[in-house]
Design an enzyme around this catalytic site. Structure first.
Site, short mmCIF file in Angstrom:
data_model
loop_
_atom_site.label_atom_id
_atom_site.label_comp_id
_atom_site.label_asym_id
_atom_site.label_seq_id
_atom_site.Cartn_x
_atom_site.Cartn_y
_atom_site.Cartn_z
N CYS A 197 0.84 -1.18 0.00
CA CYS A 197 0.00 0.00 0.00
C CYS A 197 0.89 1.25 0.00
O CYS A 197 2.10 1.16 -0.06
CB CYS A 197 -0.93 -0.02 1.20
SG CYS A 197 -0.24 -0.85 2.64
N ARG A 216 0.51 0.85 -7.21
CA ARG A 216 0.99 -0.14 -6.25
C ARG A 216 -0.08 -1.15 -5.86
O ARG A 216 0.23 -2.18 -5.27
CB ARG A 216 1.51 0.57 -4.99
CG ARG A 216 2.72 1.43 -5.23
CD ARG A 216 3.02 2.33 -4.05
NE ARG A 216 3.47 1.59 -2.90
CZ ARG A 216 4.75 1.37 -2.61
NH1 ARG A 216 5.69 1.82 -3.41
NH2 ARG A 216 5.09 0.72 -1.52
N ASN A 222 2.21 1.02 6.60
CA ASN A 222 2.48 -0.04 5.63
C ASN A 222 3.20 -1.17 6.34
O ASN A 222 4.05 -0.92 7.19
CB ASN A 222 3.37 0.46 4.49
CG ASN A 222 2.64 1.33 3.51
OD1 ASN A 222 1.43 1.51 3.61
ND2 ASN A 222 3.37 1.88 2.55
N GLY A 223 2.91 -2.41 5.96
CA GLY A 223 3.58 -3.55 6.56
C GLY A 223 2.62 -4.37 7.41
O GLY A 223 1.39 -4.25 7.30
N GLU A 253 6.74 -16.97 -17.61
CA GLU A 253 6.47 -15.54 -17.55
C GLU A 253 5.25 -15.16 -18.38
O GLU A 253 4.43 -14.34 -17.96
CB GLU A 253 7.71 -14.77 -18.03
CG GLU A 253 7.56 -13.26 -18.09
CD GLU A 253 7.31 -12.62 -16.74
OE1 GLU A 253 6.91 -11.44 -16.72
OE2 GLU A 253 7.49 -13.28 -15.69
N LYS A 287 1.86 -13.41 -16.93
CA LYS A 287 1.29 -12.16 -17.45
C LYS A 287 -0.19 -12.34 -17.79
O LYS A 287 -1.01 -11.48 -17.47
CB LYS A 287 2.05 -11.71 -18.70
CG LYS A 287 3.41 -11.17 -18.45
CD LYS A 287 3.34 -9.82 -17.75
CE LYS A 287 4.59 -9.57 -16.95
NZ LYS A 287 4.70 -10.32 -15.70
N GLU A 338 -2.27 -12.64 -14.60
CA GLU A 338 -2.25 -11.41 -13.81
C GLU A 338 -3.27 -10.39 -14.30
O GLU A 338 -3.97 -9.78 -13.49
CB GLU A 338 -0.86 -10.75 -13.88
CG GLU A 338 0.17 -11.32 -12.95
CD GLU A 338 1.48 -10.57 -13.06
OE1 GLU A 338 2.05 -10.21 -12.01
OE2 GLU A 338 1.97 -10.33 -14.18
N HIS A 371 3.79 -35.91 -18.84
CA HIS A 371 3.81 -36.21 -17.41
C HIS A 371 2.67 -35.52 -16.67
O HIS A 371 2.79 -35.24 -15.47
CB HIS A 371 5.17 -35.82 -16.83
CG HIS A 371 6.31 -36.56 -17.44
ND1 HIS A 371 6.67 -37.83 -17.03
CD2 HIS A 371 7.15 -36.23 -18.44
CE1 HIS A 371 7.70 -38.24 -17.76
NE2 HIS A 371 8.02 -37.29 -18.62
N LYS A 424 2.06 -3.64 -6.74
CA LYS A 424 3.31 -3.53 -7.48
C LYS A 424 4.51 -3.91 -6.63
O LYS A 424 5.37 -4.67 -7.06
CB LYS A 424 3.46 -2.10 -8.01
CG LYS A 424 4.68 -1.88 -8.89
CD LYS A 424 4.56 -2.65 -10.19
CE LYS A 424 5.69 -2.34 -11.14
NZ LYS A 424 5.67 -3.22 -12.32
#
Length: 611
Positions: free
Chosen positions: A2, A27, A98-99, A484, A488, A491, A507, A606
């Site tokens: 945040c 973020r 934050n945290g 990747e 993407k 996401e 497999h 982010k």
């Protein structure tokens, strides 16, 4: 995760705080709020949803104040709601955080036994009550905050104000990033310097456990109660441009910025004929005795590390291990002497990667030496400050949550590291150095040519809009790019996607293949191509529809259920960088067609600065 913004000034800060929050929207967040101190009153406004909703509420209430704190929240403790949104208050005290306060439950029970009432499900509210309790014993805001910091376990950044102290803003940094913005007769705090660029370009980067007291005309920083001095830095406005530049989304802009970003990154270490003499000059001694490379990273950065493993072992024959930082730090790993520990993080503040670095450093000694290297995009980050060496990717600000240019510049920087190790340990021949140099110099031009495929990829993306699942397949060095590409797509389009090494089809994953399952294939001209073609036959035999990004020389022809886009010719060793572009564009166009929030996908942030 945040975002925090705060300030103390002669001017009204309501608009400054809201604008700062807007610049932190990338973020990821679910609610937003602010608190202003005005003529002895603490005024608070909180809203669920976008900052624009908060902005309208602030305007409607006509809120003013010369001292204030603001916050965008990404839910950890408690659902997104007004009650759980920051700032949290206890009487005359307001706090943004934050945290995560790991021991909040025990602290909460203690405070409740003393009569404090809680109105949220968050861990943050305990901080407000703790400061209030301490202030009752010591009516000094700075001392009250300093006294409660030892009680807090976890990672956190705090901004604290009191309506009893209209000329005082207190901030704390412990494991979560926080910077001070230095103005003329005013000071600001933020979890990201980008939030403060409209008001200043001078910043002070706090160290672990710093406690700060700001007034309109003074700045004091304390470490364990002792005053300390932290150097200020001036930011280059060219490197902090975060405008969309005419593109519909930040993500698309950042995809198109990759040729220039990679050229800048390569220029750090590459001359016309090889590595520059001053590139990682400190590494000439530190890297000489390295016997193993250990790469730690999370998410997209982890995929970059996987590509680097292929490069390191193929080109230098130095063994390399790549692990997800959050797993590594909890499995009691064996740290081998003369290891190069490479920590990859776009922000340099990724909580798990930082924690893993610190754990390894604690095990290092003269008899068991470990050399540490940070590879990230932020020169002032904790990761850079806490490692022996660093390579700074030149991506510039990346606002889109789904990483694009940060990823490919990481790959470029990792290849420079491979070349440096090969040079220092004389593991690369002059011919190899020359060929790699030539391949890297050609990259920006090839990437520009790849961007010319945008319209063809957009047409291909229509086939994915109604799908619920997808597979991405690659072999060898393209396997991490398959991972990747799948990341993407999931996401930003919310389509379930998985990346697999194509040889693993038999497999398990082959059971998923049917006529409704799109299969994305990465097929450069390399040593794995013929094996990959066999895997493609396996998919076709089971009714799968193939979407192939292939070298024109690969000989893969389009047919009824095989769609082929030819990728510009590129050397196999750097092909992963080029083949990253089409999978980024595919994911982007699918997400746009599905109407998702491309730059700020749901549930994601982010910068992951908490576990």
């Amino acid at each position: 995760m945040c975002g925090i913004v705060g300030g103390i000034a002669e001017r009204n800060l309501a608009n400054v705080l809201v604008e700062g929050l807007k610049r932190l929207e990338y973020r990821g967040y679910d609610s937003a709020g602010l608190a202003l101190v005005d003529r002895g009153q603490l005024l608070r406004e909180r809203q669920v949803g976008k900052v624009a909703i908060l902005e309208e509420a602030v305007k409607a209430e006509n809120l003013h104040g010369h001292l204030g704190i603001a916050h965008t929240r990404w839910a950890t403790h408690g659902v997104p709601s007004v009650a759980n949104a920051h700032p949290h208050m206890s009487g005359h005290i307001a706090v943004v955080h934050n945290g995560i306060i790991e021991n909040y439950q025990a602290l909460k029970e203690e405070l409740q036994s003393q009569g404090y009432q809680f109105h949220s499900q968050t861990d943050t509210e305990v901080v407000a009550h703790l400061v209030h309790r301490a202030y009752e014993q010591t009516p000094n805001l700075l001392q009250a905050v300093q006294s409660i910091v030892p009680l807090l376990h976890g990672a956190y950044a705090l901004g604290i104000v009191s309506s009893h102290h209209e000329n005082e803003l207190i901030a704390v940094r412990a494991g979560s990033p926080l910077v001070i913005g230095v103005g003329i007769g005013e000071y600001f705090i933020s979890s990201d310097q980008l939030a403060l660029l409209p008001v200043t370009n001078r910043f002070i980067y706090l160290e672990e456990r710093d406690v700060v007291r700001l007034t309109r005309d003074s700045l004091e920083i304390f470490q364990k109660g002792v005053p300390v001095i932290r150097e200020s830095h001036e930011l280059d406005a060219v490197l902090t441009n975060s405008d969309k530049g005419g593109f519909k989304h930040y993500m698309l802009k950042e995809i198109y910025e990759q040729p220039d970003a990679i050229a800048r990154t390569l220029n750090l270490g590459l001359s016309e004929h090889g590595l520059k003499d001053d590139f990682l000059a400190k590494g000439d001694t530190l890297l000489k005795d390295i016997q193993q490379v250990q790469i730690l990273a999370c998410g997209t950065s982890y995929h970059a590390g996987m590509v680097a493993k292929y490069w390191l072992e193929q080109l230098t024959r130095i063994p390399c291990q790549v692990e997800i930082a959050s797993e590594y730090r909890y499995r009691d790993p064996v740290v081998i002497p003369n290891t190069l520990l490479v920590c990859i993080s776009q922000s340099g503040e990724t909580a798990d990667t930082l924690a893993a670095l610190r754990d390894v450093k604690a095990q290092s000694s003269d008899s068991r030496p470990v050399v540490t290297l940070a590879l990230c995009n932020v020169p002032t980050s904790s990761l850079v400050r806490e490692t022996h060496l660093n390579i700074l990717t030149q991506a510039g600000p990346e606002i889109g949550v789904a990483s694009t240019k940060a990823f490919t510049t990481q790959l470029a920087a990792l290849m420079l590291l491979v070349m440096k190790l090969g040079q220092v340990q004389q593991r690369l021949t002059a011919g190899q150095q020359q060929q790699l140099t030539q391949d890297l110099h050609q990259l920006p031009g090839i990437l520009n040519a790849s961007l010319g495929l945008d319209q063809a990829i957009e047409r291909m993306s229509h086939a994915f809009v109604e799908k619920r699942h997808a597979l991405f397949l690659g072999r060898g060095i393209e396997f991490p790019i398959a991972l990747e590409g799948a990341l993407k797509l999931k996401e930003i389009s919310y389509i379930h996607a998985e990346g697999y090494a194509a040889g693993e089809l038999k497999h398990g994953p082959l059971a998923l293949v049917d006529k409704d399952m799109p299969i994305v294939i990465l097929a450069p001209q390399d040593d794995w191509l013929e094996k990959l073609k066999s895997n493609m036959q396996e998919v076709q035999a089971r009714g799968g529809e193939l979407f192939v990004f292939a070298a024109s020389s690969a000989g893969i022809q389009p047919s009824e259920r095989v769609h082929v886009i030819d990728i510009p010719p590129v050397s196999g060793i750097v092909a992963p960088i080029v083949y990253s572009v089409p999978v980024q564009l595919l994911s982007y166009h699918v997400a746009v067609l599905r109407g998702t929030d491309v730059d700020q996908p749901r549930n994601l942030a982010k910068s992951v600065t908490v576990e």
